[in-house]
Design an enzyme around this catalytic site. Structure first.
Site, PDB file in Angstrom:
ATOM      1  CB  CYS A 102      -0.958  -0.068   0.978  1.00 14.81           C
ATOM      2  SG  CYS A 102      -2.411   0.883   0.619  1.00 14.81           S
ATOM      3  CG  HIS A 108      -3.227  -2.960   3.931  1.00 15.88           C
ATOM      4  ND1 HIS A 108      -2.773  -1.712   3.906  1.00 15.88           N
ATOM      5  CD2 HIS A 108      -4.357  -2.698   3.151  1.00 15.88           C
ATOM      6  CE1 HIS A 108      -3.519  -0.931   3.793  1.00 15.88           C
ATOM      7  NE2 HIS A 108      -4.528  -1.493   3.327  1.00 15.88           N
TER       8      HIS A 108
END
Ligand code: GLN
Length: 248
Positions: free
Chosen positions: A97, A197
């Site tokens: 991310c 994630h």
């Protein structure tokens, strides 16, 4: 080697700043999957102003919001040459991310200001007004193996890949890199970036083992990874797939 055991040395970049959604859990997965097989993980935490170790087999950058990325971006850019040398020697890089965005050339944040990236992945990211949020299912072909990868995304950034890297996977469910082209993440050799994630690896033990195999190879430990009892992990994978609205 650590006490004679094959050992993977992991460089954890900015654990105090890039650790949203407990991305740190991915490191616990690396450790346990090695220990269950009689091997070891040695972690070096690399923070602001620290020297970047070039002798790690695996480097990890987690996610963070724009403000966290601002705090580390300049420092990371100054470390980029060291990281590039390690990656060029065959070390693995996993970036999630916010960390993924910083592996590209630059990230233009929501306020329009541009922060430098490392350029280790040939990609650019710019934030948009609305966020891309939700469960994700990907089909991934990595290291000669095909599988599905599940996770969760929450990002304002829209990432566009250049010709120097390939997408990590095809989006079956979710938004992916930019919500438009149907792809998620980026791969170039052993450098991997992804928006997934939450954490990524507990639900995708297959991916964890691909990365560990590469890291052990870089460590010069010619070992076969024996299969583990992944019943619980597969259950978590199935639940995430179902929650995303796909039946497998
Ligand atoms: N700041 C980035 C974005 O919103 C990354 C967010 C994150 O790591 N969750 O696009």
């Amino acid at each position: 080697m650590s006490g004679g055991r094959p050992t993977v040395r992991l460089g954890h970049l900015y654990p105090d700043h890039l650790n949203i959604y407990a991305d740190r859990g991915n490191i616990a997965v690396f450790r346990r999957r090695l220990e269950w097989r009689g091997m070891a993980l040695e972690v070096t935490e690399v923070g602001l102003g620290d020297e970047m170790p070039e002798d790690c087999n695996l480097y990890y950058l987690g996610g963070g919001q724009d403000r966290d990325q601002w705090l580390v971006a300049e420092d990371l850019a100054a470390k980029a040459d060291s990281l590039r040398r390690a990656a060029d020697s065959g070390a693995v890089v996993l970036a999630v991310c916010g960390g993924y965005q910083l592996m590209g050339h630059s990230y233009t944040a929501a306020d329009g200001k541009r922060m430098p990236g490392t350029g280790l992945l040939d990609l650019e990211t710019a934030a948009s007004r609305d966020r891309l949020i939700g469960d994700v299912v990907l089909t991934v072909d990595l290291d000669g193996r095909a599988s599905t990868v599940v996770g969760y995304e929450n990002h304002a950034g829209r990432t566009r890949l250049g010709s120097g890297c390939a997408p990590l996977g095809r989006v079956e469910k979710g938004h992916g890199n930019n919500g438009e082209d149907g792809f998620e993440g980026a791969v170039s050799g052993r450098r991997i970036g992804t928006y997934l994630h939450g954490p990524l690896l507990p639900k995708n033990p297959w991916l964890a083992d691909v990365l560990l195999r590469w890291a052990l190879d870089h460590a010069g430990a010619a070992v076969e990874l024996e299969p583990l009892d992944d019943a619980l992990e597969h259950e978590a994978h199935a639940v995430a797939t179902k929650r995303a609205g796909l039946k497998r």
